[in-house]
Design a protein around this motif. Structure first.
Motif, PDB file in Angstrom:
ATOM      1  N   HIS A  38      42.336  36.166  38.624  1.00  0.00           N
ATOM      2  CA  HIS A  38      42.638  35.076  38.697  1.00  0.00           C
ATOM      3  C   HIS A  38      42.736  34.494  37.062  1.00  0.00           C
ATOM      4  O   HIS A  38      41.718  35.433  36.312  1.00  0.00           O
ATOM      5  CB  HIS A  38      40.860  34.087  39.341  1.00  0.00           C
ATOM      6  CG  HIS A  38      40.887  34.335  40.524  1.00  0.00           C
ATOM      7  ND1 HIS A  38      40.562  35.760  40.928  1.00  0.00           N
ATOM      8  CD2 HIS A  38      40.505  33.016  41.056  1.00  0.00           C
ATOM      9  CE1 HIS A  38      40.910  35.007  42.829  1.00  0.00           C
ATOM     10  NE2 HIS A  38      40.891  33.893  42.761  1.00  0.00           N
ATOM     11  N   LEU A  39      43.370  33.736  36.445  1.00  0.00           N
ATOM     12  CA  LEU A  39      43.324  33.369  35.468  1.00  0.00           C
ATOM     13  C   LEU A  39      42.805  31.806  34.915  1.00  0.00           C
ATOM     14  O   LEU A  39      42.985  31.194  35.874  1.00  0.00           O
ATOM     15  CB  LEU A  39      45.081  33.066  35.253  1.00  0.00           C
ATOM     16  CG  LEU A  39      45.853  32.515  34.221  1.00  0.00           C
ATOM     17  CD1 LEU A  39      45.660  33.590  32.623  1.00  0.00           C
ATOM     18  CD2 LEU A  39      47.246  32.488  34.053  1.00  0.00           C
ATOM     19  N   THR A  93      40.457  37.414  35.117  1.00  0.00           N
ATOM     20  CA  THR A  93      38.783  37.839  36.243  1.00  0.00           C
ATOM     21  C   THR A  93      39.655  39.396  37.156  1.00  0.00           C
ATOM     22  O   THR A  93      40.368  37.983  37.895  1.00  0.00           O
ATOM     23  CB  THR A  93      37.724  37.191  36.641  1.00  0.00           C
ATOM     24  OG1 THR A  93      37.319  36.666  35.427  1.00  0.00           O
ATOM     25  CG2 THR A  93      36.648  37.859  37.065  1.00  0.00           C
ATOM     26  N   ILE A  94      39.461  39.942  37.725  1.00  0.00           N
ATOM     27  CA  ILE A  94      39.534  40.285  38.934  1.00  0.00           C
ATOM     28  C   ILE A  94      38.917  41.240  39.619  1.00  0.00           C
ATOM     29  O   ILE A  94      37.734  41.986  39.085  1.00  0.00           O
ATOM     30  CB  ILE A  94      40.805  41.782  38.274  1.00  0.00           C
ATOM     31  CG1 ILE A  94      41.269  41.174  37.890  1.00  0.00           C
ATOM     32  CG2 ILE A  94      40.666  42.537  39.635  1.00  0.00           C
ATOM     33  CD1 ILE A  94      42.836  42.307  36.952  1.00  0.00           C
ATOM     34  N   THR A  95      37.989  41.090  40.860  1.00  0.00           N
ATOM     35  CA  THR A  95      37.027  41.236  41.499  1.00  0.00           C
ATOM     36  C   THR A  95      37.497  41.404  42.579  1.00  0.00           C
ATOM     37  O   THR A  95      38.582  41.332  43.795  1.00  0.00           O
ATOM     38  CB  THR A  95      36.353  40.196  41.875  1.00  0.00           C
ATOM     39  OG1 THR A  95      36.167  39.477  40.251  1.00  0.00           O
ATOM     40  CG2 THR A  95      34.468  40.164  42.290  1.00  0.00           C
ATOM     41  N   SER A 115      34.254  44.339  38.994  1.00  0.00           N
ATOM     42  CA  SER A 115      34.668  43.330  38.373  1.00  0.00           C
ATOM     43  C   SER A 115      34.884  43.742  37.188  1.00  0.00           C
ATOM     44  O   SER A 115      34.567  44.066  35.786  1.00  0.00           O
ATOM     45  CB  SER A 115      34.062  42.215  38.413  1.00  0.00           C
ATOM     46  OG  SER A 115      34.533  40.688  38.310  1.00  0.00           O
ATOM     47  N   ALA A 116      36.298  43.172  37.185  1.00  0.00           N
ATOM     48  CA  ALA A 116      36.668  42.755  35.312  1.00  0.00           C
ATOM     49  C   ALA A 116      36.931  42.214  34.503  1.00  0.00           C
ATOM     50  O   ALA A 116      37.257  41.039  35.454  1.00  0.00           O
ATOM     51  CB  ALA A 116      37.634  43.787  34.951  1.00  0.00           C
ATOM     52  N   VAL A 117      36.746  42.169  33.221  1.00  0.00           N
ATOM     53  CA  VAL A 117      37.258  40.596  32.609  1.00  0.00           C
ATOM     54  C   VAL A 117      38.130  40.974  31.696  1.00  0.00           C
ATOM     55  O   VAL A 117      37.666  42.356  30.904  1.00  0.00           O
ATOM     56  CB  VAL A 117      35.972  39.742  32.197  1.00  0.00           C
ATOM     57  CG1 VAL A 117      36.516  38.337  31.009  1.00  0.00           C
ATOM     58  CG2 VAL A 117      35.004  39.592  33.175  1.00  0.00           C
ATOM     59  N   LEU A 168      45.132  44.412  27.291  1.00  0.00           N
ATOM     60  CA  LEU A 168      44.016  45.061  28.103  1.00  0.00           C
ATOM     61  C   LEU A 168      42.807  45.503  26.759  1.00  0.00           C
ATOM     62  O   LEU A 168      41.686  46.089  27.311  1.00  0.00           O
ATOM     63  CB  LEU A 168      44.313  45.881  28.987  1.00  0.00           C
ATOM     64  CG  LEU A 168      45.215  46.022  29.834  1.00  0.00           C
ATOM     65  CD1 LEU A 168      45.066  46.843  30.711  1.00  0.00           C
ATOM     66  CD2 LEU A 168      44.111  45.058  30.754  1.00  0.00           C
ATOM     67  N   ALA A 169      43.446  45.140  25.120  1.00  0.00           N
ATOM     68  CA  ALA A 169      41.497  45.815  24.789  1.00  0.00           C
ATOM     69  C   ALA A 169      40.561  45.378  24.462  1.00  0.00           C
ATOM     70  O   ALA A 169      39.372  45.577  24.438  1.00  0.00           O
ATOM     71  CB  ALA A 169      42.863  45.356  23.443  1.00  0.00           C
ATOM     72  N   GLU A 170      40.227  43.933  24.897  1.00  0.00           N
ATOM     73  CA  GLU A 170      39.160  42.875  24.960  1.00  0.00           C
ATOM     74  C   GLU A 170      38.782  43.351  26.086  1.00  0.00           C
ATOM     75  O   GLU A 170      39.081  41.936  26.911  1.00  0.00           O
ATOM     76  CB  GLU A 170      39.657  41.457  24.073  1.00  0.00           C
ATOM     77  CG  GLU A 170      38.146  41.285  24.169  1.00  0.00           C
ATOM     78  CD  GLU A 170      38.109  40.134  23.055  1.00  0.00           C
ATOM     79  OE1 GLU A 170      37.654  39.406  22.773  1.00  0.00           O
ATOM     80  OE2 GLU A 170      39.010  39.956  22.295  1.00  0.00           O
ATOM     81  N   ALA A 171      37.965  44.051  26.792  1.00  0.00           N
ATOM     82  CA  ALA A 171      38.233  43.900  28.339  1.00  0.00           C
ATOM     83  C   ALA A 171      36.359  44.489  28.738  1.00  0.00           C
ATOM     84  O   ALA A 171      35.996  45.129  28.400  1.00  0.00           O
ATOM     85  CB  ALA A 171      38.673  44.736  29.006  1.00  0.00           C
ATOM     86  N   SER A 172      35.969  44.573  29.828  1.00  0.00           N
ATOM     87  CA  SER A 172      34.795  44.381  29.971  1.00  0.00           C
ATOM     88  C   SER A 172      34.773  45.056  31.499  1.00  0.00           C
ATOM     89  O   SER A 172      35.436  44.225  32.712  1.00  0.00           O
ATOM     90  CB  SER A 172      33.343  43.763  29.827  1.00  0.00           C
ATOM     91  OG  SER A 172      33.585  42.830  30.823  1.00  0.00           O
TER      92      SER A 172
END
Length: 228
Positions: A38-39, A93-95, A115-117, A168-172
């Motif tokens: 989701h963008l 966001t990917i869930t 879930s990733a952001v 992809l550097a700034e992710a959690s």
């Protein structure tokens, strides 16, 4: 490349830290397993500015040219959100939902999930080779190996398709994979609690009415893998 996640205050997890994933390789594995992103982007300007969240297919390349690798999204060049996505930082966001957690109180009901952001400034992919690779990654994220079986994209199709890349550097990433966490008094009351596991299951491929022959191996293999 850093092997840890949350390299910035914007992606640092402040609540539910016990569910934070700190190993970047686990993020990479999750990106390979999930299907829908989701963008989140701000459109409009001034008082008319408002957020929009759009579901989209995605692909990713850990060796891509962006810091930490690249996640690729695509859309129509005529889409109203496209220009705005290039003007400001966006959020992807990917869930994946793995279970419904039924607790003994409404307060403690939850979900098991991964879930990733990813936050950053998207760029328009203009290099022809990178564009083709990005589109192949998006198709192969759905059905691995599918791109190689398709006819080449036409100039008209490529002209109508925009490809965005985000670092992809700034992710959690967070995940929950456990049962209910109830108060001792609620447990003693004897009310049932537990988890309803949720698994993604695919049915057998359904051949289009105007198609000939059986489903190809890549499609059959993908359907079988999703149903495993």
């Amino acid at each position: 490349m850093s092997t840890t996640l949350s390299p910035s205050p914007r992606t640092r997890i402040s609540r539910g830290k016990n569910r934070a994933v700190t190993d970047r390789e686990r993020l990479h594995t999750f990106l390979g397993e999930a299907l829908i992103a989701h963008l989140g982007v701000t459109v409009g300007s001034g008082e008319d500015a408002h957020p929009v969240v759009l579901p989209t297919a995605y692909g990713f390349d850990l060796d891509g040219p962006d810091e930490g690798g690249s996640i690729y999204l695509h859309g129509s060049v005529a889409a109203g959100w496209l220009a705005r996505a290039l003007e400001r930082d966006v959020c992807v966001t990917i869930t994946e939902l793995d279970g419904l957690v039924a607790a003994r109180s409404g307060f403690h009901h939850s979900m098991n999930y991964r879930s990733a952001v990813v936050i950053g400034r998207a760029r328009l992919v203009e290099d022809p080779d990178e564009r083709e690779r990005a589109l192949a990654l998006v198709v192969d994220q759905m059905i691995p190996g599918r791109w190689a079986t398709l006819r080449p994209a036409t100039r008209k199709e490529l002209a109508a398709t925009a490809v965005l890349a985000l670092p992809l550097a700034e992710a959690s990433m967070k995940e929950r994979a456990e049962g209910p966490v109830d108060d001792p008094a609620d447990i003693e009351a004897g009310v049932w609690a537990g988890v309803i596991p949720i698994h993604r299951v695919a049915g057998a491929p359904v051949t289009a009415d105007d198609a000939t022959g059986p489903a190809p191996e890549d499609v059959v293999r993908r359907a079988a893998g999703l149903g495993a």
